[in-house]
Write a protein that holds these residues in place. Structure first.
Motif, PDB file in Angstrom:
ATOM      1  N   ARG A 112       0.849  -1.178   0.000  1.00 38.52           N
ATOM      2  CA  ARG A 112       0.000   0.000   0.000  1.00 38.52           C
ATOM      3  C   ARG A 112       0.892   1.238   0.000  1.00 38.52           C
ATOM      4  O   ARG A 112       2.109   1.143   0.126  1.00 38.52           O
ATOM      5  CB  ARG A 112      -0.926   0.001   1.223  1.00 38.52           C
ATOM      6  N   ARG A 113       0.289   2.409  -0.146  1.00 38.68           N
ATOM      7  CA  ARG A 113       1.054   3.652  -0.180  1.00 38.68           C
ATOM      8  C   ARG A 113       0.530   4.613   0.876  1.00 38.68           C
ATOM      9  O   ARG A 113      -0.636   4.566   1.244  1.00 38.68           O
ATOM     10  CB  ARG A 113       0.958   4.299  -1.571  1.00 38.68           C
ATOM     11  N   ARG A 114       1.428   5.467   1.357  1.00 37.27           N
ATOM     12  CA  ARG A 114       1.014   6.462   2.330  1.00 37.27           C
ATOM     13  C   ARG A 114       1.694   7.794   2.012  1.00 37.27           C
ATOM     14  O   ARG A 114       2.785   7.824   1.456  1.00 37.27           O
ATOM     15  CB  ARG A 114       1.370   6.016   3.742  1.00 37.27           C
ATOM     16  N   THR A 115       1.039   8.880   2.355  1.00 31.08           N
ATOM     17  CA  THR A 115       1.562  10.213   2.084  1.00 31.08           C
ATOM     18  C   THR A 115       2.516  10.617   3.201  1.00 31.08           C
ATOM     19  O   THR A 115       2.146  10.619   4.366  1.00 31.08           O
ATOM     20  CB  THR A 115       0.420  11.234   1.982  1.00 31.08           C
ATOM     21  N   GLU A 116       3.745  10.951   2.815  1.00 29.73           N
ATOM     22  CA  GLU A 116       4.764  11.355   3.780  1.00 29.73           C
ATOM     23  C   GLU A 116       4.852  12.879   3.901  1.00 29.73           C
ATOM     24  O   GLU A 116       5.058  13.412   4.987  1.00 29.73           O
ATOM     25  CB  GLU A 116       6.123  10.796   3.362  1.00 29.73           C
ATOM     26  N   GLN A 117       4.747  13.559   2.779  1.00 32.12           N
ATOM     27  CA  GLN A 117       4.835  15.016   2.745  1.00 32.12           C
ATOM     28  C   GLN A 117       3.774  15.549   1.798  1.00 32.12           C
ATOM     29  O   GLN A 117       3.458  14.922   0.783  1.00 32.12           O
ATOM     30  CB  GLN A 117       6.207  15.474   2.284  1.00 32.12           C
ATOM     31  N   LEU A 118       3.236  16.731   2.105  1.00 30.71           N
ATOM     32  CA  LEU A 118       2.152  17.285   1.298  1.00 30.71           C
ATOM     33  C   LEU A 118       2.242  18.803   1.316  1.00 30.71           C
ATOM     34  O   LEU A 118       2.323  19.414   2.378  1.00 30.71           O
ATOM     35  CB  LEU A 118       0.798  16.836   1.877  1.00 30.71           C
ATOM     36  N   VAL A 119       2.240  19.419   0.133  1.00 27.31           N
ATOM     37  CA  VAL A 119       2.124  20.872   0.011  1.00 27.31           C
ATOM     38  C   VAL A 119       0.996  21.153  -0.976  1.00 27.31           C
ATOM     39  O   VAL A 119       0.838  20.453  -1.972  1.00 27.31           O
ATOM     40  CB  VAL A 119       3.439  21.534  -0.449  1.00 27.31           C
TER      41      VAL A 119
END
Length: 260
Positions: A112-119
């Protein structure tokens, strides 16, 4: 190099990581690695105590969570949060995007995938009906979206087939969701030649996303650029170029020597 004891250990790790299927016997690993079976068997057994390798009930071996832990620690020390965000802000402005993110492989229980950083731009999350917490708190399937295919492109064919067989509820995806598993696998294979994955309305109506694989030696994540589909260049060529440049910047950061 495999002409030293340490070199052979790392060679066995890389060989096992590249083989299809969850686990393999010493003979098959030795054949794939081009090493003597007794040497491989000794390396595998030595790694059990450090959770580098795990032996199942049938006597076959797979990589253990110790490998994941080392990779996470290495990435943490090499790549600070601020430097991640600098790359994402550059991508957001250069590509006139609405959302840019770094997503990683979350593979301890499933691919699965997960968000580490978001702008994001101020209006982006409000218009999409989501919050920053929504993105950062959950792990998503690799089956839908550009980021999923970018990450999946670096995983063994056996894992790709398992993900392709997932049947996501149509109520949870966008109108561009690739329903046919064979078409999905072809799109995943295209990532290697194109250097990026493109999804149009796969996850959310009206949105286009472009993702380029990142990783130090092997694919462990993706840089993602999202914007309105109507504002995307023909063939998403401009967005692909920007995403690939951002991925290159991140990979160069990952390759930097550790500070003393």
């Amino acid at each position: 190099m495999t002409d030293t004891a340490c070199g052979r250990v790392f060679h066995v790790q890389r060989t096992l990581a590249s083989m299809d299927g969850p686990s393999h016997g010493p003979r098959a690993i030795a054949r794939e690695a081009g090493l003597n079976k007794s040497t491989v068997h000794r390396i595998l057994n030595s790694g059990l105590a450090y959770d580098v390798f795990v032996r199942d009930g049938s006597g076959k071996y797979r990589l253990g969570s110790g490998v994941v832990s080392l990779g996470v620690r290495a990435t943490t020390y090499r790549f600070t949060e601020e430097r991640q965000r600098q790359v994402l802000y550059w991508l957001l402005g250069q590509a006139e995007g609405l959302v840019c993110a770094i997503e990683s492989l979350a593979a301890l229980t499933a691919a699965r995938r997960r968000t580490e950083q978001l702008v994001t731009r101020d209006i982006a999350l409000a218009e999409s009906g989501t919050t920053r917490a929504d993105h950062l708190a959950s792990a998503g399937s690799l089956r839908a979206g550009a980021a999923g295919r970018a990450i999946l492109s670096g995983l063994p064919a056996s894992v790709q087939k398992v993900v392709a067989a997932e049947n996501l509820p149509l109520s949870t995806v966008g109108p561009g969701y690739i329903q046919d598993p064979r078409e999905f696998l072809r799109a995943t294979a295209d990532v290697s030649s194109q250097g990026a994955a493109v999804s149009r309305e796969e996850v959310r109506p009206g949105w286009c996303a472009v993702a380029a694989p990142i990783g130090w030696g092997t694919v462990t994540g993706a840089v993602v650029l999202a914007k309105m589909n109507a504002d995307t260049s023909p063939g998403a060529n401009e967005e692909i170029a920007h995403a690939r440049e951002a991925a290159g910047r991140i990979n160069r950061l990952l390759a930097e020597p550790l500070a003393a």
